[in-house]
Design an enzyme around this catalytic site. Structure first.
Site, mmCIF file in Angstrom:
data_model
loop_
_atom_site.group_PDB
_atom_site.id
_atom_site.type_symbol
_atom_site.label_atom_id
_atom_site.label_comp_id
_atom_site.label_asym_id
_atom_site.label_seq_id
_atom_site.Cartn_x
_atom_site.Cartn_y
_atom_site.Cartn_z
ATOM 1 N N TYR A 53 56.484 -21.388 20.902
ATOM 2 C CA TYR A 53 56.795 -22.512 21.808
ATOM 3 C C TYR A 53 55.899 -23.719 21.537
ATOM 4 C CZ TYR A 53 60.243 -19.674 24.107
ATOM 5 O OH TYR A 53 61.375 -18.923 24.336
ATOM 6 N N ARG A 56 57.754 -25.543 18.925
ATOM 7 C CA ARG A 56 58.945 -26.232 19.476
ATOM 8 C C ARG A 56 58.513 -27.432 20.324
ATOM 9 N NH1 ARG A 56 63.080 -22.262 22.142
ATOM 10 N NH2 ARG A 56 64.344 -24.157 22.109
ATOM 11 N N ASN A 87 69.083 -27.236 27.391
ATOM 12 C CA ASN A 87 67.978 -27.610 26.513
ATOM 13 C C ASN A 87 66.669 -27.672 27.282
ATOM 14 O OD1 ASN A 87 69.980 -27.821 24.617
ATOM 15 N ND2 ASN A 87 70.186 -30.049 24.809
ATOM 16 N N HIS A 104 67.595 -23.556 31.485
ATOM 17 C CA HIS A 104 66.756 -22.618 30.720
ATOM 18 C C HIS A 104 65.299 -23.029 30.665
ATOM 19 C CE1 HIS A 104 70.663 -21.185 28.579
ATOM 20 N NE2 HIS A 104 70.524 -20.663 29.793
ATOM 21 N N GLY A 169 77.842 -30.151 22.701
ATOM 22 C CA GLY A 169 76.903 -29.464 21.804
ATOM 23 C C GLY A 169 76.451 -28.106 22.265
ATOM 24 N N THR A 170 77.389 -27.289 22.755
ATOM 25 C CA THR A 170 77.027 -25.909 23.088
ATOM 26 C C THR A 170 78.098 -24.961 22.565
ATOM 27 O OG1 THR A 170 76.578 -24.295 24.840
ATOM 28 C CG2 THR A 170 78.000 -26.151 25.435
ATOM 29 N N SER A 171 77.625 -23.839 22.011
ATOM 30 C CA SER A 171 78.582 -22.857 21.465
ATOM 31 C C SER A 171 79.153 -21.979 22.579
ATOM 32 C CB SER A 171 77.866 -21.977 20.428
ATOM 33 O OG SER A 171 76.799 -21.268 21.076
HETATM 34 N N1 APR Z 1 76.629 -32.917 17.920
HETATM 35 C C1 APR Z 1 77.238 -32.105 18.822
HETATM 36 N N2 APR Z 1 77.257 -30.750 18.721
HETATM 37 C C2 APR Z 1 76.637 -30.224 17.646
HETATM 38 C C3 APR Z 1 75.980 -31.002 16.667
HETATM 39 C C4 APR Z 1 75.998 -32.404 16.845
HETATM 40 N N3 APR Z 1 75.406 -33.221 15.958
HETATM 41 N N4 APR Z 1 75.459 -30.148 15.727
HETATM 42 C C5 APR Z 1 75.786 -28.894 16.126
HETATM 43 N N5 APR Z 1 76.497 -28.933 17.259
HETATM 44 C C6 APR Z 1 77.046 -27.842 18.052
HETATM 45 C C7 APR Z 1 77.378 -26.596 17.269
HETATM 46 O O1 APR Z 1 78.664 -26.694 16.682
HETATM 47 C C8 APR Z 1 77.327 -25.536 18.376
HETATM 48 O O2 APR Z 1 78.583 -25.437 19.040
HETATM 49 O O3 APR Z 1 76.066 -27.441 18.982
HETATM 50 C C9 APR Z 1 76.290 -26.091 19.355
HETATM 51 C C10 APR Z 1 74.976 -25.367 19.273
HETATM 52 O O4 APR Z 1 75.176 -24.043 19.690
HETATM 53 P P1 APR Z 1 73.898 -23.078 19.870
HETATM 54 O O5 APR Z 1 73.017 -23.243 18.677
HETATM 55 O O6 APR Z 1 74.421 -21.737 20.233
HETATM 56 O O7 APR Z 1 73.107 -23.722 21.094
HETATM 57 P P2 APR Z 1 73.409 -23.552 22.634
HETATM 58 O O8 APR Z 1 74.868 -23.393 22.910
HETATM 59 O O9 APR Z 1 72.721 -24.665 23.336
HETATM 60 O O10 APR Z 1 72.651 -22.172 22.978
HETATM 61 C C11 APR Z 1 72.608 -21.795 24.333
HETATM 62 O O11 APR Z 1 71.113 -19.987 23.701
HETATM 63 O O12 APR Z 1 69.338 -19.320 22.424
HETATM 64 C C12 APR Z 1 69.721 -19.670 23.707
HETATM 65 O O13 APR Z 1 68.354 -20.560 25.387
HETATM 66 C C13 APR Z 1 68.981 -20.875 24.186
HETATM 67 O O14 APR Z 1 69.792 -22.682 25.573
HETATM 68 C C14 APR Z 1 70.066 -21.913 24.408
HETATM 69 C C15 APR Z 1 71.312 -21.067 24.592
#
Ligand code: APR
Length: 231
Positions: A53, A56, A87, A104, A169-171
């Site tokens: 951390y 980060r 985030n 988170h 921007g979240t999967s």
């Molecule tokens: N703009 C928008 N989206 C983007 C970009 C960009 N430039 N680059 C990547 N992405 C997208 C990817 O396609 C993906 O869908 O951002 C997403 C990132 O997904 P993850 O890496 O899984 O991140 P997230 O969804 O925030 O993870 C959720 O998982 O590990 C834990 O606590 C952690 O808060 C986090 C949680």
């Protein structure tokens, strides 16, 4: 004023130079989440967790909000905007958004292992032996895998009142956060902004914008601001 909720993930900060988790080259490719981001990891090797951390936190302090963060801050002038973010960075706040809910946790805050309610601002490295007044070790104020997401109730209340939702921007891989959208009104106007395919529940008014955050969010915000002008 119409209620907007922006639900953001790591992709929101990708163009600020902060790695996402599950993209190629993502954080979980270089670190074993079970060794650095779980209560068991903390018990087994707290020094490694603190170092993870600390790395980060340094990245966040070196990063700047990008055009997408600034566009969402701009939106706050014409809409009642709440940001709900997964985030742990402070880029939404630094861009100027005043209502930001961190599901988170926050990397720039710490708390003692014995008293989770007392938060301490931290911009330096945390080390073993850094304690609160009662002598109890400080840890990052971040939700580890297996820990409860205490802000989920507040997030559900906010999104249930939203007229417009931007998902950026979240999967949508990590629950309960990923299930938040199901608490929105069935006819909510929802924009999904992500360059990749994201597995989304099918909403009546969903517009998918397959692009990066800086391009996609600014486009949506410009459209929403123009709409307000037209009224
Ligand atoms: N703009 C928008 N989206 C983007 C970009 C960009 N430039 N680059 C990547 N992405 C997208 C990817 O396609 C993906 O869908 O951002 C997403 C990132 O997904 P993850 O890496 O899984 O991140 P997230 O969804 O925030 O993870 C959720 O998982 O590990 C834990 O606590 C952690 O808060 C986090 C949680």
């Amino acid at each position: 004023m119409r209620n907007v909720v922006v639900f953001s993930g790591a992709g929101m900060s990708a163009e600020s130079g902060i790695k996402t988790f599950r993209d190629s080259g993502g954080l979980w490719e270089s670190y074993d989440v079970y060794k650095v981001a779980t209560p068991e990891a903390w018990l087994e090797n707290p020094k490694l967790v603190l170092e993870f951390y600390n790395m980060r936190r340094k990245q966040v302090l070196e990063a700047q909000p990008n055009a997408a963060h600034h566009a969402i801050a701009e939106l706050e002038k014409s809409y009642n905007v709440h940001v709900i973010t997964q985030n742990i960075d402070d880029l939404h706040e630094r861009a100027g958004n005043s209502k930001v809910l961190h599901l988170h946790g926050e990397i720039l805050k710490a708390r003692s292992i014995s008293n989770p309610d007392v938060l301490i601002d931290v911009k330096h490295d945390l080390k073993l032996g850094d304690c609160d007044e009662s002598g109890s070790q400080l840890r990052p104020h971040v939700v580890w895998f297996g820990e409860s997401v205490t802000e989920m109730g507040s997030a559900i209340k906010l999104i249930s009142k939203a007229d417009i939702v931007l998902i950026v921007g979240t999967s949508l891989n990590v629950y309960p956060a990923a299930g938040l959208i199901s608490a929105a009104k069935p006819d909510v106007l929802c924009y999904l902004i992500d360059p990749a395919e994201v597995n989304m529940p099918n909403l009546k008014n969903l517009e998918v914008i397959k692009s990066g955050a800086t391009e996609g969010v600014t486009k949506v915000v410009d459209h929403l601001l123009a709409k307000i002008e037209a009224i």
